[in-house]
Design a protein around this motif. Structure first.
Motif, PDB file in Angstrom:
ATOM      1  N   ALA A  23       0.827  -1.203   0.000  1.00 50.78           N
ATOM      2  CA  ALA A  23       0.000   0.000   0.000  1.00 50.78           C
ATOM      3  C   ALA A  23       0.863   1.256   0.000  1.00 50.78           C
ATOM      4  O   ALA A  23       1.860   1.336   0.717  1.00 50.78           O
ATOM      5  CB  ALA A  23      -0.904  -0.001   1.231  1.00 50.78           C
ATOM      6  N   CYS A  24       0.433   2.224  -0.801  1.00 55.09           N
ATOM      7  CA  CYS A  24       1.069   3.538  -0.797  1.00 55.09           C
ATOM      8  C   CYS A  24       0.918   4.153   0.589  1.00 55.09           C
ATOM      9  O   CYS A  24      -0.175   4.149   1.158  1.00 55.09           O
ATOM     10  CB  CYS A  24       0.407   4.438  -1.841  1.00 55.09           C
ATOM     11  SG  CYS A  24       0.943   6.163  -1.765  1.00 55.09           S
ATOM     12  N   ARG A  25       2.008   4.668   1.129  1.00 56.67           N
ATOM     13  CA  ARG A  25       1.959   5.240   2.472  1.00 56.67           C
ATOM     14  C   ARG A  25       1.117   6.520   2.510  1.00 56.67           C
ATOM     15  O   ARG A  25       0.703   6.971   3.571  1.00 56.67           O
ATOM     16  CB  ARG A  25       3.371   5.578   2.965  1.00 56.67           C
ATOM     17  CG  ARG A  25       4.306   4.376   3.077  1.00 56.67           C
ATOM     18  CD  ARG A  25       5.555   4.766   3.869  1.00 56.67           C
ATOM     19  NE  ARG A  25       6.694   3.882   3.616  1.00 56.67           N
ATOM     20  CZ  ARG A  25       6.862   2.698   4.177  1.00 56.67           C
ATOM     21  NH1 ARG A  25       5.953   2.219   5.002  1.00 56.67           N
ATOM     22  NH2 ARG A  25       7.942   1.984   3.893  1.00 56.67           N
ATOM     23  N   ARG A  26       0.888   7.114   1.335  1.00 58.89           N
ATOM     24  CA  ARG A  26       0.158   8.379   1.318  1.00 58.89           C
ATOM     25  C   ARG A  26      -1.334   8.184   1.061  1.00 58.89           C
ATOM     26  O   ARG A  26      -2.162   8.750   1.770  1.00 58.89           O
ATOM     27  CB  ARG A  26       0.748   9.297   0.244  1.00 58.89           C
ATOM     28  CG  ARG A  26       0.374  10.747   0.430  1.00 58.89           C
ATOM     29  CD  ARG A  26       1.407  11.654  -0.197  1.00 58.89           C
ATOM     30  NE  ARG A  26       0.957  12.199  -1.464  1.00 58.89           N
ATOM     31  CZ  ARG A  26       1.783  12.654  -2.418  1.00 58.89           C
ATOM     32  NH1 ARG A  26       3.089  12.583  -2.262  1.00 58.89           N
ATOM     33  NH2 ARG A  26       1.291  13.148  -3.517  1.00 58.89           N
ATOM     34  N   CYS A  27      -1.669   7.342   0.052  1.00 57.67           N
ATOM     35  CA  CYS A  27      -3.095   7.216  -0.296  1.00 57.67           C
ATOM     36  C   CYS A  27      -3.655   5.823  -0.026  1.00 57.67           C
ATOM     37  O   CYS A  27      -4.861   5.623  -0.127  1.00 57.67           O
ATOM     38  CB  CYS A  27      -3.311   7.575  -1.765  1.00 57.67           C
ATOM     39  SG  CYS A  27      -2.773   6.280  -2.916  1.00 57.67           S
ATOM     40  N   GLY A  28      -2.808   4.875   0.267  1.00 55.85           N
ATOM     41  CA  GLY A  28      -3.299   3.527   0.565  1.00 55.85           C
ATOM     42  C   GLY A  28      -3.475   2.647  -0.658  1.00 55.85           C
ATOM     43  O   GLY A  28      -3.742   1.448  -0.528  1.00 55.85           O
ATOM     44  N   GLY A  29      -3.352   3.227  -1.844  1.00 58.35           N
ATOM     45  CA  GLY A  29      -3.498   2.448  -3.066  1.00 58.35           C
ATOM     46  C   GLY A  29      -2.360   1.450  -3.245  1.00 58.35           C
ATOM     47  O   GLY A  29      -1.321   1.549  -2.592  1.00 58.35           O
ATOM     48  N   GLU A  30      -2.567   0.504  -4.158  1.00 54.73           N
ATOM     49  CA  GLU A  30      -1.544  -0.527  -4.381  1.00 54.73           C
ATOM     50  C   GLU A  30      -0.450   0.003  -5.293  1.00 54.73           C
ATOM     51  O   GLU A  30      -0.733   0.500  -6.386  1.00 54.73           O
ATOM     52  CB  GLU A  30      -2.196  -1.774  -4.989  1.00 54.73           C
ATOM     53  CG  GLU A  30      -1.205  -2.919  -5.165  1.00 54.73           C
ATOM     54  CD  GLU A  30      -1.888  -4.177  -5.730  1.00 54.73           C
ATOM     55  OE1 GLU A  30      -3.090  -4.401  -5.441  1.00 54.73           O
ATOM     56  OE2 GLU A  30      -1.218  -4.908  -6.479  1.00 54.73           O
ATOM     57  N   LEU A  31       0.784  -0.118  -4.866  1.00 59.64           N
ATOM     58  CA  LEU A  31       1.920   0.367  -5.665  1.00 59.64           C
ATOM     59  C   LEU A  31       2.144  -0.541  -6.865  1.00 59.64           C
ATOM     60  O   LEU A  31       2.088  -1.771  -6.746  1.00 59.64           O
ATOM     61  CB  LEU A  31       3.177   0.440  -4.798  1.00 59.64           C
ATOM     62  CG  LEU A  31       3.114   1.443  -3.641  1.00 59.64           C
ATOM     63  CD1 LEU A  31       4.381   1.343  -2.784  1.00 59.64           C
ATOM     64  CD2 LEU A  31       2.916   2.869  -4.141  1.00 59.64           C
ATOM     65  N   ARG A  32       2.407   0.067  -8.006  1.00 56.32           N
ATOM     66  CA  ARG A  32       2.587  -0.674  -9.255  1.00 56.32           C
ATOM     67  C   ARG A  32       4.054  -0.841  -9.603  1.00 56.32           C
ATOM     68  O   ARG A  32       4.883  -0.021  -9.231  1.00 56.32           O
ATOM     69  CB  ARG A  32       1.916   0.086 -10.397  1.00 56.32           C
ATOM     70  CG  ARG A  32       0.451   0.391 -10.174  1.00 56.32           C
ATOM     71  CD  ARG A  32      -0.422  -0.502 -11.002  1.00 56.32           C
ATOM     72  NE  ARG A  32      -1.816  -0.090 -10.887  1.00 56.32           N
ATOM     73  CZ  ARG A  32      -2.574   0.243 -11.938  1.00 56.32           C
ATOM     74  NH1 ARG A  32      -2.050   0.266 -13.150  1.00 56.32           N
ATOM     75  NH2 ARG A  32      -3.841   0.556 -11.757  1.00 56.32           N
ATOM     76  N   CYS A  42       3.186   5.004  -7.433  1.00 54.75           N
ATOM     77  CA  CYS A  42       1.776   5.043  -7.075  1.00 54.75           C
ATOM     78  C   CYS A  42       1.005   5.750  -8.183  1.00 54.75           C
ATOM     79  O   CYS A  42       1.262   6.923  -8.468  1.00 54.75           O
ATOM     80  CB  CYS A  42       1.565   5.778  -5.755  1.00 54.75           C
ATOM     81  SG  CYS A  42      -0.185   5.958  -5.352  1.00 54.75           S
ATOM     82  N   ILE A  43       0.099   5.027  -8.797  1.00 55.40           N
ATOM     83  CA  ILE A  43      -0.629   5.584  -9.940  1.00 55.40           C
ATOM     84  C   ILE A  43      -1.570   6.705  -9.518  1.00 55.40           C
ATOM     85  O   ILE A  43      -1.962   7.542 -10.326  1.00 55.40           O
ATOM     86  CB  ILE A  43      -1.380   4.458 -10.687  1.00 55.40           C
ATOM     87  CG1 ILE A  43      -1.675   4.876 -12.125  1.00 55.40           C
ATOM     88  CG2 ILE A  43      -2.634   4.059  -9.928  1.00 55.40           C
ATOM     89  CD1 ILE A  43      -2.032   3.725 -13.025  1.00 55.40           C
TER      90      ILE A  43
END
Length: 294
Positions: A268-277, A289-290
DNA sequence: ATTTGACCCTGCATGC
DNA sequence: TGCATGCAGGGTCAAA
Protein backbone atom coordinates in the motif's frame (compact mmCIF):
# COMPACT_ATOMS: atom_id res chain seq x y z
CA UNK A 1 24.18 -1.72 -3.40
CA UNK A 2 25.82 1.60 -3.47
CA UNK A 3 24.29 4.76 -4.73
CA UNK A 4 25.66 8.12 -3.70
CA UNK A 5 24.54 7.98 -0.05
CA UNK A 6 26.15 4.58 0.43
CA UNK A 7 29.45 5.70 -1.10
CA UNK A 8 29.41 8.86 0.99
CA UNK A 9 28.64 6.81 4.10
CA UNK A 10 31.59 4.57 3.24
CA UNK A 11 33.88 7.56 2.73
CA UNK A 12 32.94 9.07 6.08
CA UNK A 13 33.22 5.74 7.85
CA UNK A 14 36.66 4.76 6.64
CA UNK A 15 38.28 8.22 6.44
CA UNK A 16 39.34 8.48 10.12
CA UNK A 17 40.98 5.05 9.87
CA UNK A 18 42.87 5.49 6.61
CA UNK A 19 43.80 9.17 6.20
CA UNK A 20 47.47 9.72 7.08
CA UNK A 21 48.21 5.99 7.17
CA UNK A 22 51.05 4.39 5.24
CA UNK A 23 50.28 1.33 3.14
CA UNK A 24 52.74 -1.39 4.16
CA UNK A 25 51.22 -4.35 2.33
CA UNK A 26 48.64 -4.96 -0.39
CA UNK A 27 46.91 -8.31 -0.84
CA UNK A 28 44.99 -9.01 -4.04
CA UNK A 29 43.15 -12.33 -3.76
CA UNK A 30 40.96 -11.77 -6.82
CA UNK A 31 42.10 -9.20 -9.36
CA UNK A 32 39.54 -10.01 -12.02
CA UNK A 33 37.08 -7.24 -11.34
CA UNK A 34 35.10 -5.33 -13.98
CA UNK A 35 38.35 -3.53 -14.71
CA UNK A 36 41.22 -5.92 -13.93
CA UNK A 37 43.47 -4.76 -11.09
CA UNK A 38 46.59 -3.26 -12.77
CA UNK A 39 49.72 -5.46 -12.83
CA UNK A 40 51.79 -2.89 -10.95
CA UNK A 41 49.03 -2.17 -8.41
CA UNK A 42 50.87 -3.60 -5.41
CA UNK A 43 54.21 -1.98 -6.26
CA UNK A 44 52.63 1.40 -6.76
CA UNK A 45 50.75 1.33 -3.46
CA UNK A 46 53.21 -0.12 -0.97
CA UNK A 47 55.13 2.73 0.62
CA UNK A 48 52.45 5.31 -0.11
CA UNK A 49 50.70 7.53 2.40
CA UNK A 50 46.97 8.25 2.11
CA UNK A 51 45.67 11.80 1.85
CA UNK A 52 42.15 13.18 2.38
CA UNK A 53 39.43 11.00 0.86
CA UNK A 54 37.04 12.50 -1.65
CA UNK A 55 34.02 11.35 -3.61
CA UNK A 56 32.86 12.17 -7.14
CA UNK A 57 29.54 10.68 -8.18
CA UNK A 58 29.71 7.07 -6.97
CA UNK A 59 33.50 6.99 -7.19
CA UNK A 60 35.62 7.05 -4.07
CA UNK A 61 38.90 8.94 -4.60
CA UNK A 62 41.89 8.04 -2.46
CA UNK A 63 44.94 10.30 -2.97
CA UNK A 64 48.36 8.73 -2.47
CA UNK A 65 51.85 10.20 -2.17
CA UNK A 66 55.19 8.59 -1.35
CA UNK A 67 55.41 8.06 2.40
CA UNK A 68 59.16 8.71 2.76
CA UNK A 69 59.63 11.84 0.67
CA UNK A 70 59.04 15.26 2.13
CA UNK A 71 59.62 17.18 -1.08
CA UNK A 72 57.51 16.64 -4.20
CA UNK A 73 59.47 14.64 -6.75
CA UNK A 74 62.08 13.68 -4.18
CA UNK A 75 63.70 10.26 -4.14
CA UNK A 76 64.32 7.89 -1.35
CA UNK A 77 68.08 7.56 -0.84
CA UNK A 78 68.33 3.81 -0.83
CA UNK A 79 65.64 3.09 -3.36
CA UNK A 80 67.86 2.78 -6.40
CA UNK A 81 70.48 0.70 -4.65
CA UNK A 82 67.91 -1.72 -3.31
CA UNK A 83 66.17 -1.95 -6.65
CA UNK A 84 62.84 -1.06 -5.07
CA UNK A 85 60.33 1.02 -6.96
CA UNK A 86 59.55 4.30 -5.28
CA UNK A 87 55.80 4.89 -5.38
CA UNK A 88 54.74 8.04 -7.15
CA UNK A 89 51.86 10.34 -6.39
CA UNK A 90 48.48 9.42 -7.78
CA UNK A 91 44.88 8.65 -6.91
CA UNK A 92 42.97 5.45 -6.44
CA UNK A 93 39.66 5.50 -8.25
CA UNK A 94 37.39 3.02 -6.51
CA UNK A 95 33.88 2.06 -7.65
CA UNK A 96 31.75 -0.34 -5.64
CA UNK A 97 29.58 -1.52 -8.54
CA UNK A 98 26.37 -3.25 -7.48
CA UNK A 99 27.58 -5.35 -4.58
CA UNK A 100 30.88 -3.87 -3.41
CA UNK A 101 31.74 -2.60 0.03
CA UNK A 102 34.84 -1.28 1.80
CA UNK A 103 35.29 -1.71 5.52
CA UNK A 104 37.95 -1.41 8.16
CA UNK A 105 39.36 -4.60 9.64
CA UNK A 106 42.34 -5.50 11.82
CA UNK A 107 45.41 -7.49 10.90
CA UNK A 108 44.66 -11.13 11.65
CA UNK A 109 40.94 -11.01 10.81
CA UNK A 110 40.49 -13.84 8.36
CA UNK A 111 39.12 -12.86 4.95
CA UNK A 112 35.71 -14.16 3.99
CA UNK A 113 34.50 -15.29 0.59
CA UNK A 114 34.65 -12.44 -1.95
CA UNK A 115 37.03 -10.35 0.18
CA UNK A 116 39.14 -9.53 -2.88
CA UNK A 117 41.62 -6.84 -1.78
CA UNK A 118 43.27 -5.71 1.47
CA UNK A 119 45.28 -2.52 1.95
CA UNK A 120 47.28 -3.08 5.14
CA UNK A 121 48.35 -0.02 7.14
CA UNK A 122 51.26 0.81 9.41
CA UNK A 123 49.00 0.79 12.50
CA UNK A 124 47.76 -2.77 12.04
CA UNK A 125 44.45 -1.73 10.51
CA UNK A 126 43.44 -2.61 7.00
CA UNK A 127 40.92 -1.60 4.36
CA UNK A 128 39.12 -4.65 2.98
CA UNK A 129 37.20 -4.74 -0.30
CA UNK A 130 34.31 -7.19 -0.58
CA UNK A 131 32.35 -7.62 -3.82
CA UNK A 132 30.44 -10.82 -4.63
CA UNK A 133 29.41 -9.80 -8.14
CA UNK A 134 32.73 -8.14 -9.02
CA UNK A 135 31.02 -5.30 -10.89
CA UNK A 136 33.18 -2.84 -8.98
CA UNK A 137 36.81 -1.97 -9.68
CA UNK A 138 39.79 -0.04 -8.44
CA UNK A 139 42.20 1.77 -10.72
CA UNK A 140 45.30 3.89 -10.19
CA UNK A 141 45.41 7.32 -11.82
CA UNK A 142 48.70 9.13 -12.28
CA UNK A 143 47.40 12.33 -13.78
CA UNK A 144 44.58 14.69 -13.07
CA UNK A 145 41.54 12.91 -11.78
CA UNK A 146 39.07 15.13 -13.63
CA UNK A 147 40.74 14.33 -16.95
CA UNK A 148 40.00 10.65 -16.60
CA UNK A 149 37.41 9.71 -19.22
CA UNK A 150 35.29 8.06 -16.59
CA UNK A 151 34.94 11.35 -14.73
CA UNK A 152 35.28 13.94 -17.49
CA UNK A 153 31.72 13.70 -18.80
CA UNK A 154 29.92 13.43 -15.49
CA UNK A 155 27.16 15.89 -14.66
CA UNK A 156 27.03 17.93 -11.45
CA UNK A 157 26.79 16.57 -7.95
CA UNK A 158 23.12 16.45 -6.87
CA UNK A 159 23.90 18.29 -3.64
CA UNK A 160 25.75 21.11 -5.43
CA UNK A 161 24.45 24.40 -6.83
CA UNK A 162 24.76 23.58 -10.55
CA UNK A 163 22.13 20.91 -10.09
CA UNK A 164 18.68 22.45 -10.16
CA UNK A 165 15.30 22.23 -11.83
CA UNK A 166 16.34 24.55 -14.61
CA UNK A 167 19.14 22.17 -15.62
CA UNK A 168 16.74 19.21 -15.69
CA UNK A 169 14.28 21.24 -17.74
CA UNK A 170 16.90 22.46 -20.23
CA UNK A 171 18.57 19.06 -20.80
CA UNK A 172 15.26 17.24 -21.17
CA UNK A 173 13.80 19.35 -24.00
CA UNK A 174 13.12 17.12 -27.00
CA UNK A 175 13.90 13.95 -25.07
CA UNK A 176 11.24 11.27 -25.36
CA UNK A 177 12.73 8.85 -22.88
CA UNK A 178 10.97 8.31 -19.57
CA UNK A 179 11.89 10.73 -16.80
CA UNK A 180 13.20 8.03 -14.49
CA UNK A 181 16.03 6.78 -16.74
CA UNK A 182 16.65 10.43 -17.66
CA UNK A 183 17.22 11.23 -13.98
CA UNK A 184 19.58 8.26 -13.72
CA UNK A 185 21.73 9.49 -16.65
CA UNK A 186 25.13 10.43 -15.19
CA UNK A 187 25.58 13.23 -17.70
CA UNK A 188 22.42 14.88 -16.34
CA UNK A 189 23.18 14.48 -12.65
CA UNK A 190 25.39 11.94 -10.90
CA UNK A 191 24.74 9.58 -8.05
CA UNK A 192 21.01 9.01 -8.51
CA UNK A 193 20.50 5.27 -8.92
CA UNK A 194 17.46 3.07 -9.05
CA UNK A 195 16.45 3.41 -5.41
CA UNK A 196 16.65 7.17 -5.04
CA UNK A 197 15.31 7.95 -8.51
CA UNK A 198 12.13 6.08 -7.60
CA UNK A 199 11.94 7.76 -4.20
CA UNK A 200 12.51 11.28 -5.55
CA UNK A 201 9.84 10.85 -8.23
CA UNK A 202 7.39 9.74 -5.58
CA UNK A 203 8.17 12.75 -3.39
CA UNK A 204 7.78 15.05 -6.39
CA UNK A 205 4.51 13.40 -7.49
CA UNK A 206 5.81 12.64 -10.98
CA UNK A 207 4.95 9.45 -12.88
CA UNK A 208 8.27 7.73 -13.69
CA UNK A 209 6.94 6.78 -17.15
CA UNK A 210 6.32 10.36 -18.22
CA UNK A 211 8.41 11.58 -21.15
CA UNK A 212 11.28 13.70 -19.81
CA UNK A 213 10.71 16.36 -22.46
CA UNK A 214 7.10 16.86 -21.46
CA UNK A 215 7.56 17.99 -17.87
CA UNK A 216 7.31 21.64 -16.87
CA UNK A 217 10.05 23.74 -15.29
CA UNK A 218 7.96 24.08 -12.17
CA UNK A 219 7.67 20.31 -11.77
CA UNK A 220 11.40 19.84 -12.42
CA UNK A 221 12.11 22.30 -9.65
CA UNK A 222 10.08 20.10 -7.33
CA UNK A 223 11.97 17.06 -8.59
CA UNK A 224 15.39 18.62 -8.03
CA UNK A 225 14.36 19.54 -4.48
CA UNK A 226 13.11 15.99 -3.93
CA UNK A 227 16.41 14.51 -5.16
CA UNK A 228 18.36 16.68 -2.75
CA UNK A 229 15.98 15.89 0.09
CA UNK A 230 16.04 12.12 -0.33
CA UNK A 231 19.81 11.90 -0.79
CA UNK A 232 20.53 14.13 2.19
CA UNK A 233 18.15 12.13 4.37
CA UNK A 234 19.69 8.84 3.23
CA UNK A 235 23.20 10.07 4.06
CA UNK A 236 21.98 11.08 7.52
CA UNK A 237 20.61 7.55 7.99
CA UNK A 238 23.84 5.90 6.89
CA UNK A 239 22.50 4.78 3.53
CA UNK A 240 20.12 1.99 2.54
CA UNK A 241 20.95 -1.61 3.40
CA UNK A 242 18.95 -3.98 1.20
CA UNK A 243 21.00 -7.11 1.61
CA UNK A 244 24.50 -6.63 2.86
CA UNK A 245 25.61 -3.03 2.59
CA UNK A 246 27.70 -1.99 5.57
CA UNK A 247 29.38 1.31 6.30
CA UNK A 248 33.14 1.54 6.59
CA UNK A 249 32.86 0.49 10.20
CA UNK A 250 30.46 -2.38 9.62
CA UNK A 251 27.15 -0.68 10.43
CA UNK A 252 24.09 -1.22 8.24
CA UNK A 253 22.21 1.78 6.83
CA UNK A 254 18.79 2.61 8.21
CA UNK A 255 17.15 4.38 5.28
CA UNK A 256 15.32 1.25 4.16
CA UNK A 257 12.64 1.94 6.74
CA UNK A 258 12.03 5.29 5.07
CA UNK A 259 11.56 3.99 1.53
CA UNK A 260 8.15 4.90 0.14
CA UNK A 261 8.15 2.95 -3.12
CA UNK A 262 11.41 1.12 -3.91
CA UNK A 263 10.93 -2.62 -3.40
CA UNK A 264 7.33 -2.12 -2.21
CA UNK A 265 5.33 -3.07 -5.30
CA UNK A 266 2.05 -4.73 -4.40
CA UNK A 267 2.05 -3.02 -1.02
CA UNK A 268 0.00 0.00 0.00
CA UNK A 269 1.07 3.54 -0.80
CA UNK A 270 1.96 5.24 2.47
CA UNK A 271 0.16 8.38 1.32
CA UNK A 272 -3.09 7.22 -0.30
CA UNK A 273 -3.30 3.53 0.57
CA UNK A 274 -3.50 2.45 -3.07
CA UNK A 275 -1.54 -0.53 -4.38
CA UNK A 276 1.92 0.37 -5.66
CA UNK A 277 2.59 -0.67 -9.25
CA UNK A 278 5.68 -2.16 -10.87
CA UNK A 279 6.83 -1.31 -14.39
CA UNK A 280 10.13 -1.68 -16.20
CA UNK A 281 11.87 1.46 -17.50
CA UNK A 282 15.31 1.29 -19.04
CA UNK A 283 15.55 -2.35 -17.93
CA UNK A 284 15.18 -1.29 -14.31
CA UNK A 285 12.31 -2.12 -11.97
CA UNK A 286 10.31 1.00 -11.24
CA UNK A 287 7.69 1.17 -8.52
CA UNK A 288 5.24 4.04 -8.25
CA UNK A 289 1.78 5.04 -7.08
CA UNK A 290 -0.63 5.58 -9.94
CA UNK A 291 -2.78 7.83 -7.73
CA UNK A 292 -0.06 10.07 -6.31
CA UNK A 293 2.24 10.33 -9.34
CA UNK A 294 1.23 11.93 -12.64
C1' DA B 1 21.68 12.02 -31.92
C1' DT B 2 18.90 9.29 -28.97
C1' DT B 3 17.62 5.08 -27.23
C1' DT B 4 17.66 0.16 -26.53
C1' DG B 5 19.76 -4.24 -25.42
C1' DA B 6 23.48 -7.27 -24.16
C1' DC B 7 26.92 -8.01 -21.02
C1' DC B 8 30.10 -8.26 -16.91
C1' DC B 9 29.24 -11.92 -12.12
C1' DT B 10 27.37 -14.26 -7.98
C1' DG B 11 23.67 -15.07 -4.72
C1' DC B 12 19.11 -15.42 -3.46
C1' DA B 13 14.03 -16.13 -3.82
C1' DT B 14 10.64 -18.49 -6.25
C1' DG B 15 8.29 -22.14 -8.52
C1' DC B 16 8.15 -26.71 -10.41
C1' DT C 1 15.81 -32.06 -2.30
C1' DG C 2 17.26 -30.46 -6.61
C1' DC C 3 17.05 -27.71 -10.62
C1' DA C 4 15.74 -23.92 -13.75
C1' DT C 5 14.51 -19.22 -13.95
C1' DG C 6 14.51 -14.45 -12.97
C1' DC C 7 16.09 -10.64 -10.57
C1' DA C 8 19.40 -7.49 -7.92
C1' DG C 9 22.19 -1.16 -5.56
C1' DG C 10 25.92 0.08 -11.90
C1' DG C 11 28.16 1.27 -16.01
C1' DT C 12 29.94 0.48 -20.77
C1' DC C 13 29.58 -0.56 -25.40
C1' DA C 14 27.52 -1.76 -29.84
C1' DA C 15 23.76 -1.44 -32.69
C1' DA C 16 19.21 0.11 -34.12
Amino acid sequence: MPELPEVETTRRGIAPHVEGREIVEVIVRQGRLRVPVPDDFVDRLVGSRIGPLARRAKYLLIPLRPAETDTPGGRREDAGAAGVEVPSSGTLLWHLGMSGSLRIARLGELPKKHDHIDLVFDDGGLLRYHDPRRFGFVDWLAGGVEQDPRLARLGPEPLSDPFDGERLYRLSRGRRMAVKPFLMDNEVVVGVGNIYAAEALFLAGIDPRRAAGRISLERYERLAAAVREVLAAAITQGGTTLRDFVSGTGEPGYFKQRLNVYGRHGQACRRCGGELRLVTLGQRASVFCIECQH
